[in-house]
Design a protein around this motif. Structure first.
Motif, short mmCIF file in Angstrom:
data_model
loop_
_atom_site.label_atom_id
_atom_site.label_comp_id
_atom_site.label_asym_id
_atom_site.label_seq_id
_atom_site.Cartn_x
_atom_site.Cartn_y
_atom_site.Cartn_z
N ARG A 1 -20.15 -57.47 12.56
CA ARG A 1 -20.13 -56.89 13.89
C ARG A 1 -21.35 -57.38 14.66
O ARG A 1 -22.44 -57.48 14.09
CB ARG A 1 -20.17 -55.37 13.81
CG ARG A 1 -19.05 -54.75 12.99
CD ARG A 1 -19.28 -53.27 12.80
NE ARG A 1 -20.51 -53.00 12.03
CZ ARG A 1 -20.96 -51.79 11.71
NH1 ARG A 1 -20.32 -50.72 12.15
NH2 ARG A 1 -22.07 -51.64 11.01
N SER B 1 -24.41 -56.82 11.91
CA SER B 1 -24.38 -56.17 10.61
C SER B 1 -22.98 -56.30 10.04
O SER B 1 -22.06 -56.79 10.69
CB SER B 1 -24.77 -54.70 10.73
OG SER B 1 -23.79 -53.96 11.44
N ASP B 2 -22.82 -55.87 8.79
CA ASP B 2 -21.50 -55.89 8.16
C ASP B 2 -21.24 -54.57 7.47
O ASP B 2 -21.96 -53.59 7.70
CB ASP B 2 -21.37 -57.08 7.19
CG ASP B 2 -22.46 -57.09 6.12
OD1 ASP B 2 -22.99 -56.01 5.78
OD2 ASP B 2 -22.77 -58.19 5.61
N SER B 3 -20.24 -54.51 6.63
CA SER B 3 -19.84 -53.26 5.99
C SER B 3 -20.90 -52.72 5.03
O SER B 3 -20.87 -51.55 4.67
CB SER B 3 -18.51 -53.44 5.25
OG SER B 3 -18.63 -54.46 4.26
N THR B 4 -21.84 -53.56 4.62
CA THR B 4 -22.92 -53.11 3.74
C THR B 4 -24.00 -52.37 4.51
O THR B 4 -24.89 -51.76 3.90
CB THR B 4 -23.56 -54.30 3.01
OG1 THR B 4 -24.30 -55.09 3.95
CG2 THR B 4 -22.51 -55.17 2.33
N GLY B 5 -23.95 -52.44 5.85
CA GLY B 5 -25.00 -51.86 6.66
C GLY B 5 -26.15 -52.82 6.89
O GLY B 5 -27.08 -52.53 7.63
N SER C 1 -15.95 -59.62 8.77
CA SER C 1 -16.45 -58.24 8.75
C SER C 1 -17.75 -58.06 9.53
O SER C 1 -18.25 -56.94 9.64
CB SER C 1 -16.69 -57.81 7.30
OG SER C 1 -17.69 -58.63 6.69
#
Length: 222
Positions: free
Chosen positions: A123, A98-102, A121
């Motif tokens: 994960r 996933s990333d910072s947007t969820g 970014s």
């Protein structure tokens, strides 16, 4: 006649849709891979008689990753059968991507490079097997940063069928090969990533020669 799915083609996920929402539980067959997104240089081909799929790295490729259309929670188990068709290539599975947007926003011009998965970014847990083309160990790493969690001499070294189980429960991540636990480790943060998408990646010489057969895919969550 074989059905051919080129890079970037989206088909609907036959059993669970393509909404990107988390699922409480799901069991997927090999046919469901037709709904996964091909990222980078490569393709996926459905074989005749429900024999699964051939995932292939393309010519002038920096890698190809098959990405699930749905996200899964913090406890997930992926099982599948896989047969690397050449020695010159590595198999990788991403869990909880996933990333910072969820979610997992993948640029349309993604070239397949590992940097997208490891340096920015995004994960994920990165699990690699059939690794002898590059180095001798089966490993579990955490991204971003390629942080080593666990490694051991690879046991999936040949061009033959392997029954793989790759799972995550909280901070624990493990790999089972042919019904035997091959490697497990604990995320040093003590909690583990919250969940996300699943990816199956191939990286070989980048000349279109590396491919794997994949079938009997199942995803379980708690």
């Amino acid at each position: 006649m074989n059905r051919f799915i080129s890079a970037g083609l989206f088909l609907m996920f036959l059993m669970v849709g393509c909404s990107g929402e988390s699922r409480d539980s799901v069991s997927a067959t090999a046919a469901d891979l037709s709904g996964w997104k091909v990222v980078g240089g490569g393709s996926i081909e459905a074989l005749d008689n429900d024999e699964g799929y051939r995932l292939r790295e393309g010519t002038d490729s920096n890698g190809v990753t098959l990405v699930s259309p749905d996200s899964y929670g913090p406890n997930v188990v992926l099982t599948f059968r896989v047969k690397p068709e050449q020695r010159e290539g590595v198999c990788v599975v991403f869990l909880a991507a996933s990333d910072s947007t969820g979610q997992l926003e993948i640029p349309p011009d993604n070239d397949g490079s590992i940097g997208f998965w490891s340096e920015g970014s995004v994960r994920n847990y990165m699990i690699a097997f059939h690794t002898a083309y590059h180095q001798p160990n089966l490993f579990i790493r955490k991204n971003p940063g390629l942080v080593d969690i666990a490694q051991t001499p690879d046991v999936a070294v040949n061009e033959e069928w392997y029954d793989m189980e790759i799972g995550k429960q909280g901070p624990r991540v493990w790999v089972s090969v042919n019904g035997t636990m091959a490697l497990e480790g604990i995320d040093p943060d003590g909690t583990g990533l919250p969940g996300g998408r699943i990816g199956i990646r191939l990286r070989g010489p980048g000349d279109g020669s590396y491919s794997c057969l994949v079938r009997d895919v199942s995803i379980r969550t708690e």
